[in-house]
Every structure is written in structure tokens, then in C-alpha cells.
Write a protein that holds these residues in place. Sequence first.
Motif, PDB file in Angstrom:
ATOM      1  N   THR A 118      16.613  -4.501   3.845  1.00 42.18           N
ATOM      2  CA  THR A 118      16.427  -4.902   5.071  1.00 42.18           C
ATOM      3  C   THR A 118      14.934  -4.774   5.430  1.00 42.18           C
ATOM      4  O   THR A 118      14.010  -4.005   4.854  1.00 42.18           O
ATOM      5  N   VAL A 119      14.278  -5.812   6.488  1.00 41.11           N
ATOM      6  CA  VAL A 119      13.174  -5.742   6.703  1.00 41.11           C
ATOM      7  C   VAL A 119      12.788  -5.452   8.272  1.00 41.11           C
ATOM      8  O   VAL A 119      13.458  -5.542   9.048  1.00 41.11           O
ATOM      9  N   SER A 120      11.806  -4.252   8.242  1.00 41.67           N
ATOM     10  CA  SER A 120      11.542  -3.737   9.635  1.00 41.67           C
ATOM     11  C   SER A 120      10.071  -3.970   9.813  1.00 41.67           C
ATOM     12  O   SER A 120       9.305  -3.737   9.037  1.00 41.67           O
TER      13      SER A 120
ATOM     14  N   PHE B 136       7.897  -3.345   6.571  1.00 42.62           N
ATOM     15  CA  PHE B 136       8.575  -2.794   5.047  1.00 42.62           C
ATOM     16  C   PHE B 136       9.697  -3.380   4.672  1.00 42.62           C
ATOM     17  O   PHE B 136      10.560  -3.823   5.797  1.00 42.62           O
ATOM     18  N   ILE B 137      10.048  -3.098   3.574  1.00 39.57           N
ATOM     19  CA  ILE B 137      11.474  -3.358   3.142  1.00 39.57           C
ATOM     20  C   ILE B 137      12.162  -2.280   2.407  1.00 39.57           C
ATOM     21  O   ILE B 137      11.547  -1.620   1.543  1.00 39.57           O
ATOM     22  N   THR B 138      13.426  -2.054   3.050  1.00 40.27           N
ATOM     23  CA  THR B 138      14.083  -0.855   2.228  1.00 40.27           C
ATOM     24  C   THR B 138      14.373  -1.218   0.800  1.00 40.27           C
ATOM     25  O   THR B 138      14.817  -2.320   0.500  1.00 40.27           O
TER      26      THR B 138
ATOM     27  N   ASN C 171       0.828  -1.151  -0.037  1.00 42.33           N
ATOM     28  CA  ASN C 171       0.060   0.043   0.039  1.00 42.33           C
ATOM     29  C   ASN C 171       0.709   1.292  -0.046  1.00 42.33           C
ATOM     30  O   ASN C 171       0.322   2.367  -0.396  1.00 42.33           O
ATOM     31  N   LEU C 172       1.951   1.266   0.177  1.00 37.12           N
ATOM     32  CA  LEU C 172       2.967   2.363  -0.016  1.00 37.12           C
ATOM     33  C   LEU C 172       4.379   2.039  -0.485  1.00 37.12           C
ATOM     34  O   LEU C 172       5.011   1.140   0.019  1.00 37.12           O
TER      35      LEU C 172
ATOM     36  N   ILE D 101      11.120   2.873   0.941  1.00 38.85           N
ATOM     37  CA  ILE D 101      10.584   1.795   1.380  1.00 38.85           C
ATOM     38  C   ILE D 101       9.646   1.238   0.698  1.00 38.85           C
ATOM     39  O   ILE D 101       8.832   2.085  -0.097  1.00 38.85           O
ATOM     40  N   ALA D 102       9.113   0.059   0.940  1.00 39.89           N
ATOM     41  CA  ALA D 102       7.893  -0.550   0.403  1.00 39.89           C
ATOM     42  C   ALA D 102       7.393  -1.358   1.475  1.00 39.89           C
ATOM     43  O   ALA D 102       7.657  -2.234   2.170  1.00 39.89           O
ATOM     44  N   GLN D 103       5.995  -0.859   1.813  1.00 41.61           N
ATOM     45  CA  GLN D 103       5.324  -1.133   2.822  1.00 41.61           C
ATOM     46  C   GLN D 103       4.005  -2.325   2.667  1.00 41.61           C
ATOM     47  O   GLN D 103       3.316  -1.828   1.705  1.00 41.61           O
ATOM     48  N   THR D 104       3.836  -3.209   3.235  1.00 44.02           N
ATOM     49  CA  THR D 104       2.749  -4.017   3.126  1.00 44.02           C
ATOM     50  C   THR D 104       2.418  -4.547   4.499  1.00 44.02           C
ATOM     51  O   THR D 104       2.921  -4.291   5.619  1.00 44.02           O
ATOM     52  N   GLY D 105       1.520  -5.829   4.678  1.00 46.37           N
ATOM     53  CA  GLY D 105       1.027  -6.570   5.687  1.00 46.37           C
ATOM     54  C   GLY D 105      -0.223  -6.030   6.392  1.00 46.37           C
ATOM     55  O   GLY D 105      -0.498  -6.342   7.553  1.00 46.37           O
TER      56      GLY D 105
END
Length: 413
Positions: A93-95, A117-119, A43-44, A50-54
Motif C-alpha cells: 500500500t502506498v501512502s 511510503f510503501i507498507t 531514507n527510512l 514501511i519503506a519511506q522515500t521521496g
Amino acid sequence: MSVLIETSVGEIVIDLYVDEAAKLSLNFLKLCKVKYYNYCVFNLVKKNFIAQTGDPTCSGKGGECIYRVIDPQAQQFLRVETNNKLKHKIKGTVSMVVSKTQDTEGNKVNVVGSQFFITLQDELEYLDGDFPVFGQVVEGLDVIDKINEAICDEKGRPYRDIRIKHTVILEDPFPDPDGLQEPDKSPLPSKEILASIRIGEDEDLEQENQVDPEQLERLTKEKEAQAQALTLEMIGDLPFAEVAPPENILFVCKLNPVTRDEDLELIFSRFGEIKNCEIVRDKKTGDSLCYAFIEFASKEFCEEAYFKMENVLIDDRRIHVDFSQSVQKLHMGYMRERANQVSVGGDQKLEPRRQYRKYDEKGDKYSMVFDKSTLKSKNKYYMLFFSSFYYMLFFGAIVYSVVTDGLINELTI
């Protein structure tokens, strides 16, 4: 201690820091195990960031920890502490996405749910301390690059959906929490997920540029035919645009001009009852046009004749048979039914026009709205009114003449 994430643009393998970030790794692994992330959208996406999901609501505001998934009465979020040894130094990197809240004592604490998110590039150390790292992408960096190149709207949501399709746990060192049940198969997408679809992953924006000219021409003709059929439906020449030809009519061509209707019917009647057999003829001369339509009583009779009469010799001519593609009979029946209707727009449920006349249900004609007795009484009033009107016009003309003559005499003097 790895998880394979299958996305709509490729596969990603994430190694988890199960020792340095045990609580976060357990939460992530168990959410993957219950297929919580299936159909979640990215969604972002911020280019080179970053790429954000979940978030299963696809809004960026939802999500919950594994304990809330197991027990609806449990806390929605999981309190965590950031490990300062894990850095956002390299791409992939996953945070976890962090929300800040207050505990019972009024202290600000960091909590996480399911969003992560993944950088998308190296050297993002300024995220350290605020967002807890728990994993690293070890395979599928090319997929990360594809996500980074996605075209997004002003809010960072890709126009073409990028979704998590499936998650596979490659190794899990943690025991399952009490009450966790692994589903036998992937769950169906929720209403929120279905409502969030934009451009589907399987939709090709440049499809027309990738097909060969012949296929493109065929697709164009199909679209034109659909548009024309819809136009005919709108003006009433077809019952509906998707009307299909009847399945019990056979088309026969390459006939000998001397072949008669009754001869053809006799030959084909051995396959079953025939409702109609007609050789098409010239309207002026009456000569055979060497093709015919045979209507059987059932679809099965028609199919049997189709399979057995191809290339059969009739009157020294080998005929060709095929299923009829004509909807003329359906169209004629529809038009006859429509012509017999006494309604607006061809719909029997709508009332006839009643502004000046009313429909006589006993016959096919219209009768006047007023009956004869009412008309007689009205005619008397009409005659009296018109007589008075004529007298008024007559006396008015006389007065006008006298006044006009007087004015003329005064002007002359």
C-alpha cells in the motif's frame, strides 16, 4: 493510471486511486513527470512496517508539492483530507507522509509534500485515518521484500543506498498544471544527494569472495604494488607513485651476443632519430646480456619500430621487441635533480637549513654566519673571559686547600 518506478534493487509498478484520491494522485504523477524523485533515497526502512522515500534532500525532512516545484512562491505543502475507504490492509500500500500544521483559523490540518511510503506487510490498519492512501504496488512485490531485508542503522537508513533511479508514467488522466515543464532528460543529482551517498548501489561488499582465485591473486598483487610505489614515493625514491614508463623507449631482447651497440643503432635509426642505444652488459665481464634499450626522439618513431621490427633476423637471431616498462631513466634523472637541490625534503621552494650556517649564493659551499671583522672583536672578549675564569679557578683551589688543612688539624686534635 500507473507509474513504473525503477529502483536500485528492481522495478515497481504502482496503480493509483485516481478517483478516490484524485488530488494526491495528481501531485504524485506530476512530480514523477518532472523527474522530481530521481536519485531520491529510501531514507527510512522499518522491517515489516514501511519503506519511506521521496525527499530530494535525503534527510527525511524535505520535499514539496508539485505547485511549489512549478512556482517557488506557492505553498510548500498540499492540504489533504483522508479517505477512510482506503485502508492499509495489504502489503504494498502506498501512502503520503503527513505533516500536521495549523491553518489561518488555528485549526489543525494535514498537509503533504512529496514524501511517501510503501507498507512492507499486511494488516497495518492502525495507520488508517492518519496517512492518506493513494496507490497500490501491483508489480514488484519481490522488490519490496528486498527493501524489507535491507540492513539499516539505528535511524532506519539502509547502509547500502537504495534509490529511485527513474520514474515512467504509464498512464496519466490529469491535465498538466499551468507552468509545468517536462524536462528533456533526467536532471543531474544535487549536491545534497551526492553528499548523502553511503555504500553505492554498484559496490559489492563481497567482491573478493565472488572472483576466481587467479583474478583475486592479480588484484592482491596490484594492491601490493600500489602500496610499495606509495612507500617509494614517501621516502623519495620515486617522484610520484603513479609514475609511468616513458613511451619513446623500446625494449629489445634475444640478441646475439656478438651484436654491438652501433650495429643495433644503425638498424633501428631508419625509423627516426635515436637519442640513445645501449646493450646491457655484465658489469664484471662486459659480456652482452642479450637485451637492449633504444631511446627514440619521439613516441611515433618508437611505435613504428615496434610494429616493424618484431621477429626480425639480426646476426642470425630473431629478436623480440616491446615497449619498455622500466622507469630507471626517469628515476635517475629525478635523483640527480634531487641531489642538486639545496633544500629541505627535496623541494626547491623550501628554504635551506640556516641554524648555524648560511648558503653562499655565489658558490656551492657554505660560509660562516659571522664575517671576519665580527669574529675578531668577539675573539677578544672570549680571551678575556677565559683568562679571568682560569685565575678564579687557581685562587679557588688555594683557598680550598687551606681550609681543608685547617679542618683536618682540628679533627686530629
